[in-house]
Scaffold this active site. Structure first.
Site, short mmCIF file in Angstrom:
data_model
loop_
_atom_site.label_atom_id
_atom_site.label_comp_id
_atom_site.label_asym_id
_atom_site.label_seq_id
_atom_site.Cartn_x
_atom_site.Cartn_y
_atom_site.Cartn_z
N LYS A 186 0.83 -1.22 0.00
CA LYS A 186 0.00 0.00 0.00
C LYS A 186 0.87 1.27 0.00
O LYS A 186 2.07 1.20 0.17
CB LYS A 186 -0.96 -0.02 1.18
CG LYS A 186 -1.83 -1.29 1.25
CD LYS A 186 -2.87 -1.38 0.12
CE LYS A 186 -3.36 -2.79 -0.15
NZ LYS A 186 -4.25 -3.38 0.82
C1 LIG Z 1 -5.24 -4.54 0.99
C2 LIG Z 1 -6.70 -4.41 0.98
C3 LIG Z 1 -7.48 -4.70 2.09
C4 LIG Z 1 -6.94 -5.37 3.32
O1 LIG Z 1 -5.89 -4.71 3.92
P1 LIG Z 1 -5.03 -5.48 5.03
O2 LIG Z 1 -4.37 -4.37 5.78
O3 LIG Z 1 -4.04 -6.34 4.28
O4 LIG Z 1 -5.94 -6.25 5.86
C5 LIG Z 1 -8.84 -4.44 2.04
N1 LIG Z 1 -9.41 -3.94 0.91
C6 LIG Z 1 -8.70 -3.68 -0.19
C7 LIG Z 1 -9.39 -3.11 -1.38
C8 LIG Z 1 -7.32 -3.93 -0.20
O5 LIG Z 1 -6.63 -3.72 -1.33
#
Ligand SMILES: *Cc1c(COP(=O)(O)O)cnc(C)c1O
Length: 385
Positions: A186
């Site tokens: 992210k």
């Molecule tokens: C990465 C992601 C999540 C989950 O995030 P985590 O921190 O890994 O639990 C949820 N929704 C979307 C659209 C994502 O890309």
């Protein structure tokens, strides 16, 4: 063209000496689990988004779990969300006992149109979960109006959208619940981690209890100077707190978030220039309302050849790529439990069979983007191996 020697990955976290020093300093401080650095990261999120409350959690998935729980969503309820999202969203809705009701997404922007969401709201709907896909904000105003008409909350899946803005206001600051992710791919990372922002003080308080056993006060206050060792629990909670070691990374990343996102935007612009007019490659469309894109992902649609063949050819050029994401309504457990099937959501299925995420991360050079674009031009032209 010559194949590059080193592998170009899809993503790489932007960790520098400052992050490393901040972790070392947390480790030396004698307090490594949730404490002052988590409080600081939460304050930074309030500042960035304008939301009155921010609650750090161990992942966005944990955040969504707690939000659904805190809002009392479960058996017999429906939650409307786009099918084109990470499985985490659909998983948590299903695990809560509710039924995920999937909306189609626009082929160009990969965002669910507000009308698509609105027409799936029924008397059983208890929440609407728009997704700010790839960093492009969803059309929040009409989505919010539709949710308001039904009297249900909007929970924004903002996992891709730290630093994104909708109509001049940061994602997370629109009065809804918003959930951010700090997974390494992210825009900012803490290794693993997440943040929930909201405007409702009571909800923020419930989330703070639920993320840490249901215990009333934070541990570092209990064990700190002048703290009391007693605690009581009214409702049992989970163990979803973020550690100070992780938050130390996040605090530095948050100071750099504008710079990191600007770099992503520059690279995305290069991609758009380098791939415009390339036959067989559809480029991401820009949402038709004022917004700021955080360019979490750069996703093209490959129309002139099989997607897996395209992945294979990119690998020959030593370039990594991603698939974000298989539409949730076609996941096996969703089809088996909720009776969804191919053909239900034509536009996201058309996109879903063609989408490819290209390498995009702040440490990439312009020359890397040029290389990927040149490779793609050769691949779609069926050029030299
Ligand atoms: C990465 C992601 C999540 C989950 O995030 P985590 O921190 O890994 O639990 C949820 N929704 C979307 C659209 C994502 O890309």
């Amino acid at each position: 063209m010559d194949r590059r020697e080193d592998f170009l990955p899809l993503s790489r976290p932007a960790i520098g000496n400052e992050e490393i020093e901040a972790v070392a300093s947390s480790l030396r401080s004698g307090w490594i689990t949730s404490g002052p650095r988590v409080v600081e990261l939460e304050r930074q999120f309030c500042d960035l988004t304008g939301a009155p409350h921010a609650v750090a959690v161990s992942s966005a998935t944990a955040g969504l779990h707690l939000v659904l729980l805190a809002l009392g969503i479960g058996k017999g309820d429906e939650v409307v969300t786009p099918s084109l999202t990470f499985a985490s969203t659909a998983n948590q809705i299903a695990l809560s006992g509710a039924v995920p009701v999937f909306a189609d997404s626009d082929y160009g922007t990969l965002l669910a149109h507000p009308e698509e969401i609105a027409r799936r709201i029924t008397p059983r709907t208890r929440a609407v979960v728009p997704v700010h896909f790839a960093g492009a904000p969803a059309d929040l105003d009409p989505i919010r109006e539709a949710a308001d008409r039904a009297g249900v909350p909007v929970i924004e899946d903002a996992a891709h959208a730290v630093g994104s803005a909708y109509r001049g206001k940061a994602v997370g600051g629109h009065g809804n619940v918003a959930i951010f992710s700090f997974h390494p791919i992210k825009n900012i990372t803490t290794g693993e981690g997440g943040m929930v922002t909201c405007g409702d003080e009571g909800l923020a308080r419930r989330l703070r209890l639920l993320r840490f056993h249901g215990i009333e006060r934070d541990a570092w206050r209990r064990y700190g100077e002048g703290g009391s060792p007693h605690y009581d629990i009214q409702d049992p909670g989970y163990k979803y707190n973020l550690t100070d070691i992780q938050a130390a990374i996040g605090v530095v990343q948050m100071r750099r978030v504008a710079e990191l996102n600007d770099r992503r935007a520059q690279l995305a612009t290069r991609y758009l220039e380098g791939l415009t007019g390339v036959p067989g490659v559809d480029l991401p469309a820009s949402p038709p309302y004022p917004h700021h894109h955080s360019w979490h992902l750069f996703i093209v649609k490959v129309t002139s050849m099989d997607r897996d063949a395209f992945f294979g050819r990119l690998a020959e050029y030593n370039v990594g790529a991603g698939f974000h994401f298989p539409p949730c309504h076609l996941l096996r457990f969703v089809r088996e439990r909720f009776g969804t099937k191919e053909g239900d959501l034509p536009s996201c299925e058309r996109a879903g069979s063609r989408i490819v995420s290209l390498p995009l991360f702040p440490g990439m050079r312009e020359a890397d983007v040029e290389y990927v674009c040149a490779a793609i031009r050769e691949i779609v032209a069926g050029g030299a191996r």
